[in-house]
Every structure is written in structure tokens, then in C-alpha cells.
Design a protein around this motif. Structure first.
Motif, PDB file in Angstrom:
ATOM      1  N   ALA A   1      -3.749  -1.909   0.488  1.00 18.50           N
ATOM      2  CA  ALA A   1      -4.106  -2.781   1.762  1.00 18.50           C
ATOM      3  C   ALA A   1      -4.403  -4.206   1.160  1.00 18.50           C
ATOM      4  O   ALA A   1      -3.609  -5.176   1.815  1.00 18.50           O
ATOM      5  N   SER A   2      -5.082  -4.307   0.120  1.00 20.95           N
ATOM      6  CA  SER A   2      -5.437  -5.665  -0.490  1.00 20.95           C
ATOM      7  C   SER A   2      -4.137  -6.504  -1.155  1.00 20.95           C
ATOM      8  O   SER A   2      -3.641  -7.604  -1.168  1.00 20.95           O
ATOM      9  N   TYR A   3      -3.072  -5.593  -1.552  1.00 21.42           N
ATOM     10  CA  TYR A   3      -1.833  -5.970  -2.268  1.00 21.42           C
ATOM     11  C   TYR A   3      -0.979  -6.742  -1.153  1.00 21.42           C
ATOM     12  O   TYR A   3      -0.532  -7.621  -1.414  1.00 21.42           O
ATOM     13  N   ASP A   4      -0.754  -6.006   0.065  1.00 22.19           N
ATOM     14  CA  ASP A   4       0.027  -6.534   0.953  1.00 22.19           C
ATOM     15  C   ASP A   4      -0.705  -7.699   1.818  1.00 22.19           C
ATOM     16  O   ASP A   4       0.237  -8.653   1.883  1.00 22.19           O
ATOM     17  N   GLN A   5      -1.960  -7.816   1.649  1.00 19.39           N
ATOM     18  CA  GLN A   5      -2.627  -8.742   2.148  1.00 19.39           C
ATOM     19  C   GLN A   5      -2.514 -10.142   1.337  1.00 19.39           C
ATOM     20  O   GLN A   5      -2.275 -11.290   1.724  1.00 19.39           O
ATOM     21  N   SER A   6      -2.618  -9.810  -0.038  1.00 20.21           N
ATOM     22  CA  SER A   6      -2.451 -10.691  -1.067  1.00 20.21           C
ATOM     23  C   SER A   6      -1.218 -11.466  -1.060  1.00 20.21           C
ATOM     24  O   SER A   6      -0.818 -12.838  -1.150  1.00 20.21           O
ATOM     25  N   VAL A   7      -0.198 -10.475  -0.837  1.00 17.85           N
ATOM     26  CA  VAL A   7       1.437 -11.054  -0.937  1.00 17.85           C
ATOM     27  C   VAL A   7       1.377 -12.064   0.371  1.00 17.85           C
ATOM     28  O   VAL A   7       2.055 -13.040  -0.056  1.00 17.85           O
ATOM     29  N   GLU A   8       1.024 -11.620   1.457  1.00 18.95           N
ATOM     30  CA  GLU A   8       1.054 -12.449   2.646  1.00 18.95           C
ATOM     31  C   GLU A   8       0.220 -13.919   2.232  1.00 18.95           C
ATOM     32  O   GLU A   8       0.740 -15.006   2.601  1.00 18.95           O
ATOM     33  N   PHE A   9      -0.738 -13.779   1.635  1.00 18.32           N
ATOM     34  CA  PHE A   9      -1.754 -14.984   1.344  1.00 18.32           C
ATOM     35  C   PHE A   9      -0.805 -15.830   0.260  1.00 18.32           C
ATOM     36  O   PHE A   9      -0.695 -17.136   0.683  1.00 18.32           O
TER      37      PHE A   9
ATOM     38  N   GLY B   1      -0.066 -12.652  -8.891  1.00 15.41           N
ATOM     39  CA  GLY B   1      -1.409 -12.846  -8.142  1.00 15.41           C
ATOM     40  C   GLY B   1      -1.792 -11.844  -7.481  1.00 15.41           C
ATOM     41  O   GLY B   1      -3.127 -11.503  -7.469  1.00 15.41           O
ATOM     42  N   ALA B   2      -0.688 -11.274  -6.768  1.00 15.73           N
ATOM     43  CA  ALA B   2      -1.392  -9.947  -5.618  1.00 15.73           C
ATOM     44  C   ALA B   2      -1.771  -8.909  -6.609  1.00 15.73           C
ATOM     45  O   ALA B   2      -2.633  -8.073  -6.137  1.00 15.73           O
ATOM     46  N   SER B   3      -1.032  -8.540  -7.419  1.00  9.65           N
ATOM     47  CA  SER B   3      -1.319  -7.448  -8.505  1.00  9.65           C
ATOM     48  C   SER B   3      -2.550  -7.570  -9.040  1.00  9.65           C
ATOM     49  O   SER B   3      -3.276  -6.514  -9.227  1.00  9.65           O
ATOM     50  N   ALA B   4      -3.160  -8.914  -9.528  1.00 11.89           N
ATOM     51  CA  ALA B   4      -4.330  -8.938 -10.141  1.00 11.89           C
ATOM     52  C   ALA B   4      -5.458  -8.652  -9.176  1.00 11.89           C
ATOM     53  O   ALA B   4      -6.617  -8.214  -9.303  1.00 11.89           O
ATOM     54  N   VAL B   5      -5.480  -9.353  -8.009  1.00 15.70           N
ATOM     55  CA  VAL B   5      -6.230  -9.301  -6.875  1.00 15.70           C
ATOM     56  C   VAL B   5      -6.485  -7.874  -6.483  1.00 15.70           C
ATOM     57  O   VAL B   5      -7.575  -7.300  -6.163  1.00 15.70           O
ATOM     58  N   SER B   6      -5.217  -7.030  -6.280  1.00 10.54           N
ATOM     59  CA  SER B   6      -5.298  -5.574  -5.825  1.00 10.54           C
ATOM     60  C   SER B   6      -5.888  -4.751  -6.897  1.00 10.54           C
ATOM     61  O   SER B   6      -6.649  -3.864  -6.666  1.00 10.54           O
ATOM     62  N   GLY B   7      -5.411  -4.945  -7.952  1.00 14.37           N
ATOM     63  CA  GLY B   7      -5.989  -4.213  -9.040  1.00 14.37           C
ATOM     64  C   GLY B   7      -7.655  -4.332  -9.460  1.00 14.37           C
ATOM     65  O   GLY B   7      -8.117  -3.247  -9.556  1.00 14.37           O
ATOM     66  N   PHE B   8      -7.997  -5.355  -8.997  1.00 13.89           N
ATOM     67  CA  PHE B   8      -9.545  -5.504  -9.150  1.00 13.89           C
ATOM     68  C   PHE B   8     -10.314  -4.715  -8.191  1.00 13.89           C
ATOM     69  O   PHE B   8     -11.188  -4.109  -8.399  1.00 13.89           O
TER      70      PHE B   8
END
Length: 281
Positions: free
Chosen positions: A186-194, A209-216
Motif C-alpha cells: 500500500a505505501s509503495y504504490d502511494q509513495s510512487v504516486e507522490f 524513494g518509494a522503496s525506502a519509504v515502503s521498506g521502513f
């Protein structure tokens, strides 16, 4: 005519998300297997990442970091294949029901939770074999299981403990997978959009960037359950046939009592590094 052309047909379209998911998961495992081994040893109280690494290199050499690789690959072939394939099918159906519009965060989270639970049910036996193979060297010599590979491990577990023992620790495994997928997918797709739409970043920086946020977020959501899962799957009965924990809840309460809430986050940086490659699947 156009609607018929637009409608996907054939077996490959159906199985493609599963094949792609399993293949990418197995490739990622080849990269992160040493990190996963260190993570398990840290959770079992063998010391910090540096201490564990030096000890393994001194005692067993570089090959020690790849013990259990066959079980890790089998786990990805079952768990990740089912997880990512199911997630893509669910999200595609949800998008279609939403008239092609991007899904809100809660719908992505629900798809992630469902996909994680289904994948964990398929992957739990291989996960059990993986943890035991990785933890074997931490046991006293007389208690070591000496599994040769994933299939030998599964055979021995069934022969020694019964078929249902393949799903030992399945409870925290399923909850961990649900939490991880809710945080990751969920956070990965949301981060990609952002990153792409709001910040206008290029493809490479968006993925990083999305991978870092999603991984955390995936690590923060799932590590406590991963810690409990590792303790349950590794445990052996004592001389009187008693296990150190009667179940996941007992393990959770005893861990809280002995080490406090932060005990569940033992090895958090290493766990983040272990999760990151799988985010890019």
C-alpha cells in the motif's frame, strides 16, 4: 470489436502476475539471503550484526551466510508467487470496479492484507524449514537437526512431528505477512504516486524513494510478528518434552516481561535492509 480486443484472454494473462512475482522474489532472495541469516541470528540473541558476521565468517566461512538458501527459494516460489499474484489480481479487479481510477489507500491496504494472508498460508512450511536451517548452528551439537536442503527438512518435519507441524508458527507468519503487505504494497504504490505526480521525480529516483519509504513502513509493521515467528519456529523441547513457549501469545507476553516492547524490534536496521529488495519486486 474494440471491447473484445481490449479484453485480455489466455492462460498466460491469468498466471503472469504469479510467475513474475515468484521469479522476482527468488532473485531477490539470492541477494538478501546473507542479510536474512544475520537477522535471524540477531533475533536469537547471538549479538549485534557485526558480532554475528565476524562469528559466522570465523567459524564456517562465507558459505554460512547461504545456509537455508534452498528453503528461501522454495519460500519465495510459494509465498511470494501467491502473495504478489493475488495482490495484482485483487488490485486490478478493484481498479476495474472503480472505473479505472487509482485506488484509495484503504483499498490498497485491504488488498495487501488479503494477499499477505493467502501467501503466508502457502509459504509457511518452507518458512519453517528456512528458520530451522538458519538457526541450526546456534543449537547445541546434540540438538542440531542437520537438514540437507529444503525438501529434506520438510520430509523430516513430517516424519518426526507430523504433517500439521509444517504449519508450526503459521499464526504469527500469517499476521506478519498481512502487516508487511499492508505496510509494503500500500505505501509503495502511494509513495510512487507522490514522488512521480507531486514531486515530478524521474523513474529511478521514484523507485528508490518509494522503496525506502515502503521498506521502513513494512519493517515497522511486521518486525514484532517476525520476531515471535522466529522464536516459535526455532524452539525445541527440553529433556522433559516441554517447549519454552506454549504458543505465540505466551511468547509475546514472556518477551514483553523480559525485554519490554523494544525487544520485538531487535535488529530493525538489518530487517529494513532485508525487506528493501523485496519492495522492488
Amino acid at each position: 470489436m474494440d471491447s473484445e480486443k481490449a479484453k485480455p484472454k489466455g492462460v498466460w494473462y491469468t498466471i503472469k502476475p504469479f510467475v513474475n512475482g515468484g521469479t522476482s522474489g527468488m532473485l531477490a532472495t539470492c541477494v538478501i539471503q546473507p542479510i536474512d541469516m544475520i537477522k535471524v541470528r540477531i533475533q536469537l540473541g547471538q549479538g549485534s550484526a557485526g558480532v554475528v558476521t565476524r562469528t559466522m565468517l570465523k567459524n564456517d566461512g562465507i558459505g554460512a551466510f547461504y545456509k537455508g538458501l534452498s528453503a528461501g527459494l522454495l519460500r519465495q516460489a510459494t509465498y511470494t508467487t501467491a502473495r504478489l499474484g493475488t495482490f495484482r489480481i485483487l488490485t486490478n479487479k478493484a481498479i476495474a470496479a472503480n472505473d479505472g481510477k487509482p485506488l484509495p489507500l484503504y483499498q490498497k491496504a485491504l488488498c495487501g492484507l488479503t494477499a499477505g494472508a493467502i501467501g503466508a498460508c502457502f509459504g509457511s512450511p518452507a518458512d519453517l524449514a528456512l528458520i530451522r536451517m538458519q538457526a541450526d548452528a546456534t543449537l547445541p551439537v546434540a540438538q542440531r537437526r542437520h537438514y540437507k536442503n529444503a525438501f529434506h527438512a520438510l520430509y523430516r518435519i513430517v516424519a518426526d512431528e507430523g504433517v500439521l507441524s509444517l504449519w508450526k508458527g503459521a499464526g504469527p507468519t500469517v499476521v506478519r505477512a498481512m502487516a508487511l503487505n499492508m505496510g509494503m504494497l500500500a505505501s509503495y504504490d502511494q509513495s510512487v504516486e507522490f514522488f512521480k505526480d507531486s514531486l515530478g521525480m524521474g523513474e529511478l529516483m521514484t523507485v528508490v524513494g518509494a522503496s525506502a519509504v515502503s521498506g521502513f513502513f513494512a519493517s515497522a509493521c511486521s518486525l514484532p510478528f517476525d520476531y515471535v515467528k522466529t522464536q516459535i519456529q526455532k524452539m525445541q523441547p527440553d529433556a522433559e518434552g516441554r517447549y519454552p513457549y506454549s504458543g505465540s501469545l505466551d511468547c509475546t507476553m514472556k518477551t514483553l516481561k523480559s525485554g519490554g516492547p523494544l525487544k520485538f524490534y531487535t535488529g530493525f536496521p538489518v530487517y529494513c535492509a532485508r525487506i528493501a529488495p523485496h519492495v522492488m519486486e
